[in-house]
Design an enzyme around this catalytic site. Structure first.
Site: not given
Length: 324
Positions: A11, A15, A136, A140, A163, A165, A179, A187, A209
């Protein structure tokens, strides 16, 4: 981690993977980061052959299919199949070819929806998962238990950070898969450019969050790979919370969007609160260094700075995060 060793990052174009690459390139390691066209992690034979040929000493398995509430609800089969296939192949190959240490990040969404807050590691598997991301989360959870099983049966060195977010440079801005932070940032940016008077926010705006900037995330992964020697999960967060409504105000301020923000309360909220108790990690000597406002700035300037001027970084935006 022994210098000059081979380090595999799956990956690496994502990010978190790209942030870890930036961090590791400052040091003396032989870095492997195959593109998807070079290595399909869902293909067991390809993964086995790759490990056999390259023999990495350390593995950061960061590749994953991820997304927000919409993506989780729309593509649950893809989320559970692709993610499970990838980590099963990587973890088993790491065992087969004598990897010294493997890091596999879990996810805060694997904790129970109504877990006591802030969430401690002991809450894992202690209640029902939020239904909007169950596929998901299930993948995990399987990966976490697989790492622990290989550690117990084969004495494989595994690290399992849990982790919160993440957001930041190279985040996913696809409206069908992003996300909350990149989705709102895009937006608000488009609304600003088009002169729209209003942006509609999904849900009540009240859920709390916690967010971590991607460079802090990558730094913590490297810290744990070097200093944490247990297959027990360990939380990785900031221990700072913010409501979705306040987050939207922060992003609108950073973007410089002057219009109204309204709430569509017919849309789902997800879990009402999700903050990780990261005191174990903090007591080891690591803490995040990038504030939410600074992280949002860096992200916006990187992705949209060439199209429009960013807001003044010295201006106070929105409400301050709440500390549990």
């Amino acid at each position: 981690m022994i210098k000059n060793s081979k380090v595999l990052i799956t990956g690496g174009t994502g990010m978190v993977g790209s942030a870890l690459l930036r961090r590791l390139r400052e040091e003396d390691y032989q870095i492997l980061h195959p593109a998807r066209a070079e290595l399909d992690l869902r293909d067991q034979l390809q993964v086995t052959q790759y490990f056999s040929h390259h023999k990495p000493a350390y593995v950061f398995h960061l590749a994953a299919i991820v997304g927000g509430i919409h993506a989780n609800n729309t593509y649950p089969a893809k989320f559970i199949y692709d993610n499970t296939q990838m980590h099963c192949n990587v973890i088993h190959a790491a065992h087969q070819y004598g990897v010294k240490k493997l890091l596999f990040p879990g996810s805060a969404c694997t904790y129970p929806k109504l877990a006591p807050q802030p969430i401690r590691e002991a809450s894992f598997l202690d209640g029902y998962i939020e239904p909007t991301n169950i596929a998901y989360a299930a993948a995990k959870i399987n990966g976490i238990i697989m790492c622990q099983a290989y550690a117990r049966q084969h004495q494989m060195n595994t690290v399992i950070p849990m982790p919160t977010n993440a957001y930041g440079i190279n985040d996913n801005f696809d409206p069908n898969a992003s996300h909350v932070i990149p989705a709102l940032m895009k937006r608000f940016h488009e609304a600003k450019v088009q002169g729209l008077p209003e942006v509609v926010l999904w849900g009540s705006g009240t859920p709390l969050r916690e967010f971590i900037y991607v460079d802090d995330f990558a730094d913590a992964l490297l810290f744990l790979m070097r200093h944490y020697h247990s297959a027990d999960i360990i939380n990785l967060g900031t221990m700072q919370e913010i409501t979705i409504a306040d987050l939207a105000n922060e992003i609108a301020c950073v973007v410089g969007y002057p219009g109204r923000i309204t709430l569509d309360k017919t849309k789902p909220d997800g879990a009402p609160r999700k903050c990780l108790d990261s005191s174990v990690l903090f007591e080891m000597g690591w803490k995040p260094s990038v504030s939410l406002q600074e992280g949002l700035f860096r992200m916006y300037q990187h992705h949209f700075g060439s199209e429009t001027e960013c807001a003044d970084t010295t201006k106070a935006c929105g409400s301050l995060p709440h500390t549990p």
